[in-house]
Design a protein around this motif. Structure first.
Motif, PDB file in Angstrom:
ATOM      1  N   LEU A 175       0.683  -1.104   0.288  1.00 31.46           N
ATOM      2  CA  LEU A 175       0.095   0.261   0.404  1.00 31.46           C
ATOM      3  C   LEU A 175       0.957   1.150  -0.057  1.00 31.46           C
ATOM      4  CD1 LEU A 175      -2.755  -0.838   2.412  1.00 31.46           C
ATOM      5  CD2 LEU A 175      -3.083  -0.877  -0.097  1.00 31.46           C
ATOM      6  N   GLU A 176       2.088   1.598   0.811  1.00 26.71           N
ATOM      7  CA  GLU A 176       2.626   2.102   0.608  1.00 26.71           C
ATOM      8  C   GLU A 176       3.640   2.621  -1.080  1.00 26.71           C
ATOM      9  OE1 GLU A 176       6.179   1.319   3.616  1.00 26.71           O
ATOM     10  OE2 GLU A 176       4.618   1.709   5.225  1.00 26.71           O
ATOM     11  N   ASP A 177       4.003   1.924  -1.459  1.00 25.95           N
ATOM     12  CA  ASP A 177       4.585   1.835  -3.415  1.00 25.95           C
ATOM     13  C   ASP A 177       3.281   2.126  -3.229  1.00 25.95           C
ATOM     14  OD1 ASP A 177       6.527   0.467  -1.501  1.00 25.95           O
ATOM     15  OD2 ASP A 177       6.250  -1.663  -2.454  1.00 25.95           O
ATOM     16  N   LEU A 178       1.946   1.818  -3.898  1.00 30.12           N
ATOM     17  CA  LEU A 178       0.861   2.006  -4.700  1.00 30.12           C
ATOM     18  C   LEU A 178       0.890   3.760  -4.677  1.00 30.12           C
ATOM     19  CD1 LEU A 178      -1.506   1.742  -6.176  1.00 30.12           C
ATOM     20  CD2 LEU A 178      -2.591   1.137  -4.155  1.00 30.12           C
ATOM     21  N   ARG A 179       0.652   4.183  -2.769  1.00 29.71           N
ATOM     22  CA  ARG A 179       0.850   5.713  -2.878  1.00 29.71           C
ATOM     23  C   ARG A 179       1.820   6.351  -3.381  1.00 29.71           C
ATOM     24  NH1 ARG A 179       1.361   7.503   3.305  1.00 29.71           N
ATOM     25  NH2 ARG A 179       3.406   6.093   3.380  1.00 29.71           N
ATOM     26  N   THR A 180       2.514   5.904  -3.049  1.00 30.91           N
ATOM     27  CA  THR A 180       3.868   6.718  -3.543  1.00 30.91           C
ATOM     28  C   THR A 180       3.821   6.834  -4.943  1.00 30.91           C
ATOM     29  OG1 THR A 180       5.402   5.866  -2.324  1.00 30.91           O
ATOM     30  CG2 THR A 180       7.060   6.756  -4.312  1.00 30.91           C
ATOM     31  N   ARG A 181       3.430   6.160  -5.841  1.00 33.61           N
ATOM     32  CA  ARG A 181       3.422   4.978  -7.217  1.00 33.61           C
ATOM     33  C   ARG A 181       2.418   6.560  -7.454  1.00 33.61           C
ATOM     34  NH1 ARG A 181       1.917   0.048  -8.407  1.00 33.61           N
ATOM     35  NH2 ARG A 181       1.167   0.941  -9.674  1.00 33.61           N
ATOM     36  N   LEU A 182       1.126   5.945  -6.591  1.00 30.00           N
ATOM     37  CA  LEU A 182      -0.114   7.394  -7.144  1.00 30.00           C
ATOM     38  C   LEU A 182       0.376   8.798  -6.836  1.00 30.00           C
ATOM     39  CD1 LEU A 182      -3.054   5.957  -5.227  1.00 30.00           C
ATOM     40  CD2 LEU A 182      -2.808   6.390  -7.304  1.00 30.00           C
ATOM     41  N   ILE A 183       1.607   8.863  -6.161  1.00 31.34           N
ATOM     42  CA  ILE A 183       2.027  10.772  -5.613  1.00 31.34           C
ATOM     43  C   ILE A 183       2.746  11.239  -6.899  1.00 31.34           C
ATOM     44  CG2 ILE A 183       3.205  11.863  -4.769  1.00 31.34           C
ATOM     45  CD1 ILE A 183       1.825  11.151  -2.848  1.00 31.34           C
ATOM     46  N   GLY A 185       2.907   9.381  -9.604  1.00 32.92           N
ATOM     47  CA  GLY A 185       2.217   8.887 -12.142  1.00 32.92           C
ATOM     48  C   GLY A 185       0.867   9.770 -11.595  1.00 32.92           C
ATOM     49  N   GLY A 186       0.464   8.990 -12.642  1.00 30.20           N
ATOM     50  CA  GLY A 186      -0.568   9.690 -13.299  1.00 30.20           C
ATOM     51  C   GLY A 186      -1.713   8.830 -13.160  1.00 30.20           C
ATOM     52  N   ASN A 187      -2.965   9.565 -14.660  1.00 28.57           N
ATOM     53  CA  ASN A 187      -3.924   9.361 -13.978  1.00 28.57           C
ATOM     54  C   ASN A 187      -4.001   7.328 -14.760  1.00 28.57           C
ATOM     55  OD1 ASN A 187      -5.235  11.258 -14.024  1.00 28.57           O
ATOM     56  ND2 ASN A 187      -5.690  11.561 -16.425  1.00 28.57           N
ATOM     57  N   GLU A 188      -3.437   6.704 -15.132  1.00 30.40           N
ATOM     58  CA  GLU A 188      -2.413   5.129 -15.146  1.00 30.40           C
ATOM     59  C   GLU A 188      -3.038   4.638 -13.719  1.00 30.40           C
ATOM     60  OE1 GLU A 188       0.024   6.646 -16.263  1.00 30.40           O
ATOM     61  OE2 GLU A 188      -1.036   7.527 -18.088  1.00 30.40           O
ATOM     62  N   VAL A 189      -2.017   5.098 -13.111  1.00 32.91           N
ATOM     63  CA  VAL A 189      -2.090   4.716 -11.751  1.00 32.91           C
ATOM     64  C   VAL A 189      -3.566   4.415 -10.942  1.00 32.91           C
ATOM     65  CG1 VAL A 189      -0.821   4.431  -9.452  1.00 32.91           C
ATOM     66  CG2 VAL A 189       0.640   5.365 -11.951  1.00 32.91           C
ATOM     67  N   ILE A 190      -3.983   5.941 -11.234  1.00 32.63           N
ATOM     68  CA  ILE A 190      -5.532   6.045 -10.709  1.00 32.63           C
ATOM     69  C   ILE A 190      -6.462   4.667 -11.516  1.00 32.63           C
ATOM     70  CG2 ILE A 190      -7.199   7.436 -10.236  1.00 32.63           C
ATOM     71  CD1 ILE A 190      -5.644   9.715  -9.788  1.00 32.63           C
ATOM     72  N   GLN A 219     -12.248  10.790  -8.025  1.00 31.15           N
ATOM     73  CA  GLN A 219     -12.595  11.775  -7.291  1.00 31.15           C
ATOM     74  C   GLN A 219     -12.065  12.127  -6.105  1.00 31.15           C
ATOM     75  OE1 GLN A 219     -16.442  14.006  -6.852  1.00 31.15           O
ATOM     76  NE2 GLN A 219     -15.425  16.390  -6.627  1.00 31.15           N
ATOM     77  N   GLN A 220     -12.152  11.539  -4.599  1.00 32.93           N
ATOM     78  CA  GLN A 220     -11.026  11.506  -3.628  1.00 32.93           C
ATOM     79  C   GLN A 220      -9.913  11.105  -3.961  1.00 32.93           C
ATOM     80  OE1 GLN A 220     -13.499   9.042  -0.903  1.00 32.93           O
ATOM     81  NE2 GLN A 220     -12.289   9.935   1.207  1.00 32.93           N
ATOM     82  N   LEU A 221      -9.469  10.102  -5.241  1.00 31.77           N
ATOM     83  CA  LEU A 221      -8.520   9.243  -5.367  1.00 31.77           C
ATOM     84  C   LEU A 221      -7.544  11.111  -5.403  1.00 31.77           C
ATOM     85  CD1 LEU A 221      -8.338   6.093  -5.816  1.00 31.77           C
ATOM     86  CD2 LEU A 221      -7.394   6.713  -3.889  1.00 31.77           C
ATOM     87  N   ARG A 222      -7.816  11.369  -6.577  1.00 31.75           N
ATOM     88  CA  ARG A 222      -7.210  12.809  -7.136  1.00 31.75           C
ATOM     89  C   ARG A 222      -7.041  14.409  -6.331  1.00 31.75           C
ATOM     90  NH1 ARG A 222     -10.858  11.526 -12.344  1.00 31.75           N
ATOM     91  NH2 ARG A 222      -9.521  10.905 -13.024  1.00 31.75           N
ATOM     92  N   THR A 223      -8.009  13.789  -4.933  1.00 28.32           N
ATOM     93  CA  THR A 223      -8.278  15.000  -4.231  1.00 28.32           C
ATOM     94  C   THR A 223      -6.967  15.314  -2.863  1.00 28.32           C
ATOM     95  OG1 THR A 223     -10.167  15.818  -4.633  1.00 28.32           O
ATOM     96  CG2 THR A 223      -9.917  16.717  -2.343  1.00 28.32           C
ATOM     97  N   LEU A 224      -6.889  13.431  -2.733  1.00 29.97           N
ATOM     98  CA  LEU A 224      -5.763  13.375  -1.902  1.00 29.97           C
ATOM     99  C   LEU A 224      -4.210  13.012  -2.569  1.00 29.97           C
ATOM    100  CD1 LEU A 224      -7.457  10.382   0.228  1.00 29.97           C
ATOM    101  CD2 LEU A 224      -7.423  12.708   0.865  1.00 29.97           C
ATOM    102  N   ILE A 225      -4.710  13.333  -3.761  1.00 25.16           N
ATOM    103  CA  ILE A 225      -3.273  13.075  -4.478  1.00 25.16           C
ATOM    104  C   ILE A 225      -2.554  14.187  -5.296  1.00 25.16           C
ATOM    105  CG2 ILE A 225      -2.164  12.603  -6.514  1.00 25.16           C
ATOM    106  CD1 ILE A 225      -3.920  10.110  -6.735  1.00 25.16           C
TER     107      ILE A 225
END
Length: 186
Positions: free
Chosen positions: A122-130, A132-137, A150-156
């Motif tokens: 989950l930590e790796d996924l969080r780092t990739r989300l921050i 990365g771009g839409n592909e990771v979302i 929307q919540q994911l994008r806001t948090l990122i």
């Protein structure tokens, strides 16, 4: 006193006159003192592992009442008293089948290791989300269908702003918590 006749031992029912060759030879297993000490040390180590468990984890380990009471006492005391109590627990473990206890400990450790592995992912996924771009979302949404884009994008977005401004990582933590909640609900 009267002298016993030579045949006396033949008349005595307790006397065994079978020759030594006819007796079954029992195999004598010699155990070295070092091996006994190694076994005792292994049991003390097992006792130490048991003492370090929480109350919830101890409930999952098959222990008799006396051993459980000794472990709980060892958890309360400190220093030399704790060492002596662990030694006593090792002594109690000599009279108990240790295999079920070891299996239960292995299950507890494995469960703990699996939880740590999930958190690392989950930590790796969080780092990739921050980073990365839409592909990771999209990957997260595919992995967890209940995820809110929307919540994911806001948090990122907030996590990126905090990182750039060197602010405390509030959204960074919230993003991790959101991912953790998603993984637990899936």
């Amino acid at each position: 006193m009267a002298k016993q006749p030579e045949e006396w031992h033949y008349l005595n029912p307790e006397f065994d006159n079978t020759p030594l060759e006819e007796e079954e030879e029992e195999e004598i297993i010699w155990v070295s003192k070092s091996e006994i000490k190694r076994d005792a040390e292994a049991l003390k180590k097992l006792g130490t592992e048991l003492v370090e468990l929480s109350a919830q984890e101890l409930e999952r380990v098959p222990l008799d009442e006396k051993l459980l009471a000794s472990i709980k006492l060892a958890q309360k005391v400190q220093r030399e008293a704790r060492r002596r109590q662990i030694q006593y627990i090792g002594k109690l473990l000599r009279n108990v089948d240790e295999e079920p206890i070891r299996q239960a400990l292995d299950k507890l450790k494995n469960r703990h290791n699996q939880q740590i592995l999930v958190l690392h992912k989950l930590e790796d996924l969080r780092t990739r989300l921050i980073d990365g771009g839409n592909e990771v979302i999209e990957e997260v949404v595919a992995l967890y269908p209940m995820a809110d884009r929307q919540q994911l994008r806001t948090l990122i977005r907030n996590a990126k702003k905090e990182k750039e401004a060197n602010k405390p990582p509030k959204s960074f933590r919230l993003l991790f918590q959101y991912l953790k909640d998603l993984s637990e609900s899936a």
